[in-house]
Design a protein around this motif. Structure first.
Motif, PDB file in Angstrom:
ATOM      1  N   PRO A 164       0.280  11.315 -25.927  1.00  0.00           N
ATOM      2  CA  PRO A 164      -0.660  11.812 -26.930  1.00  0.00           C
ATOM      3  C   PRO A 164      -0.335  11.139 -28.271  1.00  0.00           C
ATOM      4  CG  PRO A 164       0.477  13.635 -25.813  1.00  0.00           C
ATOM      5  CD  PRO A 164       1.197  12.382 -25.469  1.00  0.00           C
ATOM      6  N   ALA A 165      -1.357  10.654 -28.983  1.00  0.00           N
ATOM      7  CA  ALA A 165      -1.118   9.936 -30.245  1.00  0.00           C
ATOM      8  C   ALA A 165      -1.670  10.676 -31.456  1.00  0.00           C
ATOM      9  CB  ALA A 165      -1.739   8.545 -30.176  1.00  0.00           C
ATOM     10  N   ASN A 166      -2.903  11.192 -31.342  1.00  0.00           N
ATOM     11  CA  ASN A 166      -3.521  11.912 -32.468  1.00  0.00           C
ATOM     12  C   ASN A 166      -4.102  13.232 -31.990  1.00  0.00           C
ATOM     13  OD1 ASN A 166      -3.128   9.475 -33.840  1.00  0.00           O
ATOM     14  ND2 ASN A 166      -5.266   8.880 -33.753  1.00  0.00           N
ATOM     15  N   TYR A 167      -3.511  14.328 -32.445  1.00  0.00           N
ATOM     16  CA  TYR A 167      -4.103  15.654 -32.190  1.00  0.00           C
ATOM     17  C   TYR A 167      -5.125  15.868 -33.301  1.00  0.00           C
ATOM     18  CZ  TYR A 167      -0.226  16.582 -28.944  1.00  0.00           C
ATOM     19  OH  TYR A 167       0.663  16.536 -27.884  1.00  0.00           O
ATOM     20  N   ASN A 168      -6.379  15.412 -33.079  1.00  0.00           N
ATOM     21  CA  ASN A 168      -7.363  15.357 -34.165  1.00  0.00           C
ATOM     22  C   ASN A 168      -8.032  16.694 -34.469  1.00  0.00           C
ATOM     23  OD1 ASN A 168      -6.978  12.735 -34.949  1.00  0.00           O
ATOM     24  ND2 ASN A 168      -8.510  11.904 -33.564  1.00  0.00           N
ATOM     25  N   SER A 169      -8.418  17.393 -33.408  1.00  0.00           N
ATOM     26  CA  SER A 169      -9.014  18.727 -33.546  1.00  0.00           C
ATOM     27  C   SER A 169      -9.013  19.337 -32.144  1.00  0.00           C
ATOM     28  CB  SER A 169     -10.448  18.638 -34.094  1.00  0.00           C
ATOM     29  OG  SER A 169     -11.296  17.988 -33.168  1.00  0.00           O
ATOM     30  N   PRO A 170      -9.203  20.640 -32.020  1.00  0.00           N
ATOM     31  CA  PRO A 170      -9.220  21.223 -30.667  1.00  0.00           C
ATOM     32  C   PRO A 170     -10.284  20.531 -29.809  1.00  0.00           C
ATOM     33  CG  PRO A 170      -9.112  22.942 -32.335  1.00  0.00           C
ATOM     34  CD  PRO A 170      -9.358  21.658 -33.064  1.00  0.00           C
ATOM     35  N   GLY A 171      -9.862  20.032 -28.660  1.00  0.00           N
ATOM     36  CA  GLY A 171     -10.802  19.325 -27.784  1.00  0.00           C
ATOM     37  C   GLY A 171     -11.007  17.864 -28.114  1.00  0.00           C
ATOM     38  N   GLN A 172     -10.228  17.339 -29.072  1.00  0.00           N
ATOM     39  CA  GLN A 172     -10.280  15.894 -29.354  1.00  0.00           C
ATOM     40  C   GLN A 172      -8.868  15.362 -29.559  1.00  0.00           C
ATOM     41  OE1 GLN A 172     -11.211  12.801 -32.717  1.00  0.00           O
ATOM     42  NE2 GLN A 172     -12.953  14.162 -32.564  1.00  0.00           N
ATOM     43  N   LEU A 173      -8.384  14.665 -28.533  1.00  0.00           N
ATOM     44  CA  LEU A 173      -7.027  14.127 -28.584  1.00  0.00           C
ATOM     45  C   LEU A 173      -7.088  12.641 -28.247  1.00  0.00           C
ATOM     46  CD1 LEU A 173      -4.001  15.979 -26.917  1.00  0.00           C
ATOM     47  CD2 LEU A 173      -3.972  13.591 -27.489  1.00  0.00           C
ATOM     48  N   VAL A 174      -6.460  11.817 -29.077  1.00  0.00           N
ATOM     49  CA  VAL A 174      -6.413  10.375 -28.806  1.00  0.00           C
ATOM     50  C   VAL A 174      -5.093  10.065 -28.107  1.00  0.00           C
ATOM     51  CG1 VAL A 174      -6.324   8.065 -29.852  1.00  0.00           C
ATOM     52  CG2 VAL A 174      -7.908   9.787 -30.743  1.00  0.00           C
ATOM     53  N   ILE A 175      -5.174   9.280 -27.027  1.00  0.00           N
ATOM     54  CA  ILE A 175      -3.956   8.896 -26.303  1.00  0.00           C
ATOM     55  C   ILE A 175      -3.673   7.412 -26.533  1.00  0.00           C
ATOM     56  CG2 ILE A 175      -4.238  10.713 -24.578  1.00  0.00           C
ATOM     57  CD1 ILE A 175      -5.277   8.545 -22.617  1.00  0.00           C
ATOM     58  N   SER A 176      -2.426   7.011 -26.314  1.00  0.00           N
ATOM     59  CA  SER A 176      -1.978   5.676 -26.686  1.00  0.00           C
ATOM     60  C   SER A 176      -1.002   5.163 -25.638  1.00  0.00           C
ATOM     61  CB  SER A 176      -1.285   5.812 -28.050  1.00  0.00           C
ATOM     62  OG  SER A 176      -0.929   4.568 -28.573  1.00  0.00           O
ATOM     63  N   GLY A 177      -1.087   3.859 -25.317  1.00  0.00           N
ATOM     64  CA  GLY A 177      -0.121   3.337 -24.340  1.00  0.00           C
ATOM     65  C   GLY A 177      -0.465   1.951 -23.838  1.00  0.00           C
ATOM     66  N   SER A 178       0.135   1.576 -22.713  1.00  0.00           N
ATOM     67  CA  SER A 178      -0.129   0.261 -22.114  1.00  0.00           C
ATOM     68  C   SER A 178      -1.572   0.244 -21.614  1.00  0.00           C
ATOM     69  CB  SER A 178       0.820   0.022 -20.937  1.00  0.00           C
ATOM     70  OG  SER A 178       0.542   0.953 -19.897  1.00  0.00           O
ATOM     71  N   VAL A 179      -2.129  -0.961 -21.454  1.00  0.00           N
ATOM     72  CA  VAL A 179      -3.514  -1.090 -20.997  1.00  0.00           C
ATOM     73  C   VAL A 179      -3.682  -0.382 -19.647  1.00  0.00           C
ATOM     74  CG1 VAL A 179      -5.300  -2.741 -20.313  1.00  0.00           C
ATOM     75  CG2 VAL A 179      -3.872  -3.229 -22.311  1.00  0.00           C
ATOM     76  N   LYS A 180      -2.728  -0.622 -18.742  1.00  0.00           N
ATOM     77  CA  LYS A 180      -2.783   0.007 -17.404  1.00  0.00           C
ATOM     78  C   LYS A 180      -2.643   1.526 -17.518  1.00  0.00           C
ATOM     79  CE  LYS A 180      -2.471  -0.482 -12.755  1.00  0.00           C
ATOM     80  NZ  LYS A 180      -2.500   0.851 -12.303  1.00  0.00           N
ATOM     81  N   GLY A 181      -1.700   1.959 -18.339  1.00  0.00           N
ATOM     82  CA  GLY A 181      -1.481   3.398 -18.518  1.00  0.00           C
ATOM     83  C   GLY A 181      -2.726   4.111 -19.007  1.00  0.00           C
ATOM     84  N   ILE A 182      -3.423   3.496 -19.965  1.00  0.00           N
ATOM     85  CA  ILE A 182      -4.644   4.103 -20.521  1.00  0.00           C
ATOM     86  C   ILE A 182      -5.751   4.146 -19.462  1.00  0.00           C
ATOM     87  CG2 ILE A 182      -6.513   3.776 -22.212  1.00  0.00           C
ATOM     88  CD1 ILE A 182      -4.036   4.898 -23.564  1.00  0.00           C
ATOM     89  N   GLU A 183      -5.870   3.069 -18.671  1.00  0.00           N
ATOM     90  CA  GLU A 183      -6.891   3.040 -17.598  1.00  0.00           C
ATOM     91  C   GLU A 183      -6.671   4.188 -16.618  1.00  0.00           C
ATOM     92  OE1 GLU A 183      -6.905  -0.734 -15.583  1.00  0.00           O
ATOM     93  OE2 GLU A 183      -7.571  -1.787 -17.405  1.00  0.00           O
ATOM     94  N   VAL A 184      -5.439   4.304 -16.141  1.00  0.00           N
ATOM     95  CA  VAL A 184      -5.086   5.355 -15.169  1.00  0.00           C
ATOM     96  C   VAL A 184      -5.313   6.737 -15.783  1.00  0.00           C
ATOM     97  CG1 VAL A 184      -3.166   6.379 -13.862  1.00  0.00           C
ATOM     98  CG2 VAL A 184      -3.408   3.889 -13.963  1.00  0.00           C
TER      99      VAL A 184
END
Length: 291
Positions: free
Chosen positions: A152-172
């Motif tokens: 998890p990278a950005n807890y922006n608001s309830p029900g909106q979370l940005v995730i961050s990682g390797s290209v493969k990790g994000i795809e999966v």
């Protein structure tokens, strides 16, 4: 109580800051000082560059910082924050606005951060994605079962979370999160995996610059991304700023804590209106406006 909040990367637009430069002598002087410190005319790119120019991390970050901080300075006597906070890059703007950092030192750190992050992005391809309509806990649970780097990278608001990682990790992760009930899983057009372990080389580089910079006690509490809690201690502020590059941005928690601390009126200072939207989702009872 008034809370002033400062945007992060993504809020930039061509023409940003031009009105300030043209109509305010102090703003013009600060912009010219920035050109001098950076060693190139960032104002040319801000006022008349292309979207592509502004999307380069080395330009985006100082450009948003300059627009935000200079706008805050031009508010003059009316700028009396009871608390400040900034989203990711915006934390540097919040610290300068609250007097914890000088304008010049803030700009130098932001530029060092941008260059270090760009380097880390080029060293290892990585990316981010926005996950909509799923509880934070569910996202965390799904990510914990994936072998590739994805956090998890950005807890922006309830029900909106940005995730961050390797290209493969994000795809999966996007596939698994959609299967788990996410309304949408949108890959973002970003240079790399900000606020993840993949930013460690940048964190080390930035730590050296931050440790060599002097910090003052701010005029009001600054709610920092790493904890979502208020700080006025320069040593703690410095530590949290270093940790920020590889840790998640706890924006939801920051806003909730600001409201719990007495904030009734949020003012977004800088380009765009993204933070107002997030504040209204997190705390519908408060007022949120642009400076």
């Amino acid at each position: 109580m008034k809370a002033y909040v400062f945007p992060g990367q993504g809020a930039q637009f061509v023409g940003m800051g031009k009105e300030l430069y043209d109509n305010n002598a102090m703003a013009k002087e600060m912009f010219e000082k920035a050109n001098e410190i950076l060693g190139f005319r960032i104002t040319d790119l801000m006022f008349a560059g292309t979207d592509e120019d502004l999307r380069q991390t080395r330009v985006t970050q100082p450009a948003i910082f300059l627009h935000s901080v200079i706008l805050a300075k031009t508010l003059g006597e009316s700028f009396r924050p009871d608390m400040t906070a900034g989203h990711s890059l915006g934390e540097f703007s919040a610290l300068v606005a609250a007097g914890a950092l000088s304008f010049e030192d803030g700009l130098r750190l932001v530029y060092a951060r941008a260059m270090a992050m760009q380097k880390a992005c080029e060293a290892e391809p990585s990316t981010m994605a926005a996950i909509l309509g799923l509880a934070d806990e569910k996202v965390e649970e799904v990510l914990s079962g994936i072998d590739d780097v994805v956090v998890p990278a950005n807890y922006n608001s309830p029900g909106q979370l940005v995730i961050s990682g390797s290209v493969k990790g994000i795809e999966v992760a996007c596939e698994q999160l959609k299967a788990a009930g996410a309304k949408r899983a949108l890959p973002l057009k970003v240079g790399g995996a900000f606020h993840s372990p993949l930013m460690e080389p940048a964190r080390v580089e930035l730590a050296a610059a931050i440790n060599a910079t002097s910090f003052n006690a701010p005029v009001c509490p600054v709610y920092q991304n790493v904890s979502g809690k208020p700080n006025t201690d320069p040593a703690q502020i410095r530590e949290n700023l270093i940790a920020q590059l590889t840790a998640p941005v706890r924006w939801t928690q920051s806003v909730q804590n600001m409201v719990a601390g007495g904030a009734t009126h949020f003012v977004e200072v800088g380009p765009g209106t993204v933070l107002q939207g997030l504040v209204k989702k997190i705390a519908p009872e408060v007022e949120a406006v642009s400076a």
